[in-house]
Motif scaffolding. Sequence first.
Motif, PDB file in Angstrom:
ATOM      1  N   ALA A 112      66.096   6.386  29.405  1.00 48.18           N
ATOM      2  CA  ALA A 112      66.141   6.484  30.644  1.00 48.18           C
ATOM      3  C   ALA A 112      65.248   7.900  31.176  1.00 48.18           C
ATOM      4  O   ALA A 112      64.696   8.095  32.251  1.00 48.18           O
ATOM      5  N   GLY A 113      65.251   8.783  30.192  1.00 46.16           N
ATOM      6  CA  GLY A 113      64.777   9.884  30.417  1.00 46.16           C
ATOM      7  C   GLY A 113      63.663  10.470  29.381  1.00 46.16           C
ATOM      8  O   GLY A 113      63.281   9.573  28.555  1.00 46.16           O
ATOM      9  N   ASP A 114      63.238  11.582  29.179  1.00 47.74           N
ATOM     10  CA  ASP A 114      62.569  12.054  28.238  1.00 47.74           C
ATOM     11  C   ASP A 114      63.201  11.638  26.939  1.00 47.74           C
ATOM     12  O   ASP A 114      64.416  11.786  26.643  1.00 47.74           O
ATOM     13  N   ALA A 115      62.115  11.802  25.821  1.00 46.64           N
ATOM     14  CA  ALA A 115      62.591  11.361  24.403  1.00 46.64           C
ATOM     15  C   ALA A 115      62.148  12.205  23.647  1.00 46.64           C
ATOM     16  O   ALA A 115      60.698  13.223  23.739  1.00 46.64           O
ATOM     17  N   MET A 116      62.467  12.783  22.539  1.00 47.05           N
ATOM     18  CA  MET A 116      61.806  13.647  21.322  1.00 47.05           C
ATOM     19  C   MET A 116      62.336  13.194  19.855  1.00 47.05           C
ATOM     20  O   MET A 116      63.294  12.892  19.858  1.00 47.05           O
ATOM     21  N   PHE A 117      61.268  12.950  19.093  1.00 42.20           N
ATOM     22  CA  PHE A 117      61.737  12.709  17.677  1.00 42.20           C
ATOM     23  C   PHE A 117      60.778  13.722  16.761  1.00 42.20           C
ATOM     24  O   PHE A 117      59.833  13.997  16.979  1.00 42.20           O
ATOM     25  N   VAL A 118      61.341  13.805  15.609  1.00 43.42           N
ATOM     26  CA  VAL A 118      60.622  14.368  14.588  1.00 43.42           C
ATOM     27  C   VAL A 118      60.058  13.224  13.400  1.00 43.42           C
ATOM     28  O   VAL A 118      60.659  12.305  13.192  1.00 43.42           O
ATOM     29  N   ALA A 119      59.047  13.323  12.978  1.00 42.65           N
ATOM     30  CA  ALA A 119      58.328  12.632  11.980  1.00 42.65           C
ATOM     31  C   ALA A 119      58.020  13.219  10.723  1.00 42.65           C
ATOM     32  O   ALA A 119      57.308  14.220  10.734  1.00 42.65           O
ATOM     33  N   MET A 120      58.830  13.012   9.721  1.00 42.90           N
ATOM     34  CA  MET A 120      58.753  13.531   8.289  1.00 42.90           C
ATOM     35  C   MET A 120      57.746  12.520   7.425  1.00 42.90           C
ATOM     36  O   MET A 120      58.099  11.469   7.186  1.00 42.90           O
TER      37      MET A 120
END
Length: 223
Positions: free
Chosen positions: A167-175
Amino acid sequence: MASAATRFLLLRAMLLAAAIAGVLSDPTPLQDFCVGDLQAATTSPPVDGFACKPQASVVDDDFFSTAIAAAASTNNPFGVNSTRATASTFPGLNTLGVSITRVDMAPGGLNPPHSHPRASELVMVLKGEVTVGFTSSVNRLYSKVVRENELFIVPRGLQHFQLNTGAGDAMFVAMFDSQSPGVVTPTFAMFATKPAMPMEVLTKTFLTSEDEVTAMRSKFAGF
């Protein structure tokens, strides 16, 4: 019992597999560390990594980075932005075979299908809800909705995407298991190359007309 000829063929196959595995991964370092000398790279282009800084000039901060500390603007057509910590932005990673990318996503944001020719990718969602998927070499789609603190793995070289389905902003890290995983995005590789991809190649690839190809090219003119 296998014949001598069969054993020889099996040995050759095993040696070939080992050689291929070696080619497809970053080389094993021959020292404790090799902090990249980015200044030297301006006069001598790097090959498989940067030259090492002299050990006497290495300091604590060479092993520290704020490269992915801040969110990047997602004000673009895809609603996504990637901030990378690779050897070129974090010299302490040089020769260690790892890197990491922070990806910020607006609602509905898409990290378009792409691949990393030199690395597998481990996705960890830190905020929101992200659908991650990849396609195999037989065009089988594997995908999953990944939520906070959950993981999803993308095998080396396969086309994959991330879509913010929360529903809102998202953030992930990719290793990544490479200090420089590389990235190939088919849409850019087809419609934003310089010089331009031959028109006949595109019309036959997409089974479409020159007018439609021209329209697609115009959408990628600013990239």
